[in-house]
Design a protein around this motif. Structure first.
Motif, mmCIF file in Angstrom:
data_model
loop_
_atom_site.group_PDB
_atom_site.id
_atom_site.type_symbol
_atom_site.label_atom_id
_atom_site.label_comp_id
_atom_site.label_asym_id
_atom_site.label_seq_id
_atom_site.Cartn_x
_atom_site.Cartn_y
_atom_site.Cartn_z
ATOM 1 N N UNK A 67 30.255 -9.634 -59.072
ATOM 2 C CA UNK A 67 29.674 -10.647 -59.948
ATOM 3 C C UNK A 67 29.953 -10.350 -61.416
ATOM 4 N N UNK A 68 30.351 -11.388 -62.139
ATOM 5 C CA UNK A 68 30.484 -11.326 -63.590
ATOM 6 C C UNK A 68 29.483 -12.307 -64.182
ATOM 7 N N UNK A 69 28.585 -11.788 -65.008
ATOM 8 C CA UNK A 69 27.536 -12.583 -65.657
ATOM 9 C C UNK A 69 27.969 -12.828 -67.104
ATOM 10 N N UNK A 70 28.257 -14.087 -67.430
ATOM 11 C CA UNK A 70 28.730 -14.451 -68.763
ATOM 12 C C UNK A 70 27.565 -14.800 -69.678
ATOM 13 N N UNK A 71 27.577 -14.259 -70.878
ATOM 14 C CA UNK A 71 26.484 -14.506 -71.818
ATOM 15 C C UNK A 71 25.190 -13.955 -71.274
ATOM 16 N N UNK A 72 25.217 -12.719 -70.819
ATOM 17 C CA UNK A 72 24.075 -12.135 -70.101
ATOM 18 C C UNK A 72 22.891 -11.817 -71.001
ATOM 19 N N UNK A 81 19.852 -9.712 -60.760
ATOM 20 C CA UNK A 81 20.908 -9.737 -59.722
ATOM 21 C C UNK A 81 20.893 -8.428 -58.941
ATOM 22 N N UNK A 82 20.643 -7.318 -59.625
ATOM 23 C CA UNK A 82 20.586 -6.017 -58.940
ATOM 24 C C UNK A 82 19.382 -5.923 -58.010
ATOM 25 N N UNK A 83 18.209 -6.260 -58.530
ATOM 26 C CA UNK A 83 16.975 -6.044 -57.775
ATOM 27 C C UNK A 83 16.749 -7.064 -56.665
ATOM 28 N N UNK A 88 26.149 -5.217 -55.590
ATOM 29 C CA UNK A 88 26.603 -3.841 -55.736
ATOM 30 C C UNK A 88 27.649 -3.657 -56.825
ATOM 31 N N UNK A 89 28.410 -4.702 -57.133
ATOM 32 C CA UNK A 89 29.323 -4.616 -58.277
ATOM 33 C C UNK A 89 28.928 -5.710 -59.258
ATOM 34 N N UNK A 90 28.494 -5.271 -60.427
ATOM 35 C CA UNK A 90 27.944 -6.196 -61.415
ATOM 36 C C UNK A 90 28.470 -5.857 -62.797
ATOM 37 N N UNK A 91 29.014 -6.869 -63.456
ATOM 38 C CA UNK A 91 29.493 -6.707 -64.830
ATOM 39 C C UNK A 91 28.952 -7.858 -65.671
ATOM 40 N N UNK A 92 28.843 -7.612 -66.963
ATOM 41 C CA UNK A 92 28.358 -8.637 -67.878
ATOM 42 C C UNK A 92 29.246 -8.751 -69.099
ATOM 43 N N UNK A 93 29.224 -9.923 -69.700
ATOM 44 C CA UNK A 93 29.903 -10.173 -70.970
ATOM 45 C C UNK A 93 28.849 -10.727 -71.917
ATOM 46 N N UNK A 104 23.143 -1.255 -72.203
ATOM 47 C CA UNK A 104 23.730 0.053 -71.891
ATOM 48 C C UNK A 104 22.652 1.121 -71.786
ATOM 49 N N UNK A 105 21.637 1.031 -72.629
ATOM 50 C CA UNK A 105 20.556 2.017 -72.619
ATOM 51 C C UNK A 105 19.663 1.882 -71.389
ATOM 52 N N UNK A 106 19.341 0.641 -70.999
ATOM 53 C CA UNK A 106 18.357 0.430 -69.936
ATOM 54 C C UNK A 106 18.943 0.117 -68.561
ATOM 55 N N UNK A 107 20.255 -0.103 -68.494
ATOM 56 C CA UNK A 107 20.918 -0.313 -67.198
ATOM 57 C C UNK A 107 22.146 0.601 -67.108
ATOM 58 N N UNK A 108 21.935 1.905 -67.097
ATOM 59 C CA UNK A 108 23.081 2.817 -67.110
ATOM 60 C C UNK A 108 23.949 2.750 -65.860
ATOM 61 N N UNK A 109 23.407 2.217 -64.748
ATOM 62 C CA UNK A 109 24.185 2.118 -63.513
ATOM 63 C C UNK A 109 24.952 0.808 -63.392
ATOM 64 N N UNK A 110 24.925 -0.017 -64.426
ATOM 65 C CA UNK A 110 25.710 -1.246 -64.458
ATOM 66 C C UNK A 110 27.188 -0.873 -64.403
ATOM 67 N N UNK A 111 27.978 -1.593 -63.632
ATOM 68 C CA UNK A 111 29.393 -1.254 -63.511
ATOM 69 C C UNK A 111 30.140 -1.408 -64.832
#
Length: 171
Positions: A67-72, A81-83, A88-93, A104-111
């Protein structure tokens, strides 16, 4: 000069910046969308989740999707989406640097989180193509043909796209 600096710190850092705490979301990764409001509903966070769920259900989002989340935004959708969908594969723009840093600070396991405009996807180098691209409450900031042209460049062969748009109506 100190009062000027204090004033600048209180102003939004970006034209799309939303102070979600004023809307009732005090979380570290707050929602920042218009929500899907049901009759009599008064809970901003619930309305935001409902809009996200309607979009996810429309495209049949599942845990196996890349999944790619645009304008997240501020990251609530990424966490959602994670919870709730176990993606299992999640990216954001996201365009706003402060939001990217908070994610980045609060979702360190984000792909991956990309600090860029989703209208520049063709210029970005992703490690793979995506099964689903979602744009929750941001697509109306750009012309639909331009958005679709960019999104098509990052999709797998049988991918799904989900976004909603605002339309001015006489109603």
């Amino acid at each position: 000069m100190q009062w000027f600096q204090a004033l600048r710190q209180r102003l939004p850092q970006h034209k799309y910046a939303i102070d979600a705490s004023l809307l009732g979301d005090q979380s570290q990764l707050p929602w920042s969308n218009l929500g899907y409001w049901r009759a009599g509903q008064q809970d901003y966070v619930a309305a935001c989740r409902t809009l996200a769920d309607r979009l996810a259900e429309t495209v049949g989002l599942n845990s196996k999707d890349k999944l790619l989340d645009l304008g997240c935004g501020q990251g609530a959708s990424l966490l959602h989406w994670q919870q709730h969908y176990q993606v299992q594969y999640l990216a954001g723009v996201e365009l706003q640097p402060a939001c990217v840093a908070n994610i980045q600070q609060h979702l360190p396991d984000l792909n991956a989180i990309y600090p860029a405009s989703f209208l520049r996807l063709k210029d970005m180098h992703f490690s793979q193509r995506f099964d689903v691209v979602l744009c929750l409450d941001a697509a109306y900031h750009s012309p639909v043909p331009e958005l679709l042209e960019q999104v098509c460049s990052v999709l797998n062969a049988n991918a799904r796209i989900g976004f909603h748009h605002l339309i001015l109506s006489e109603k």
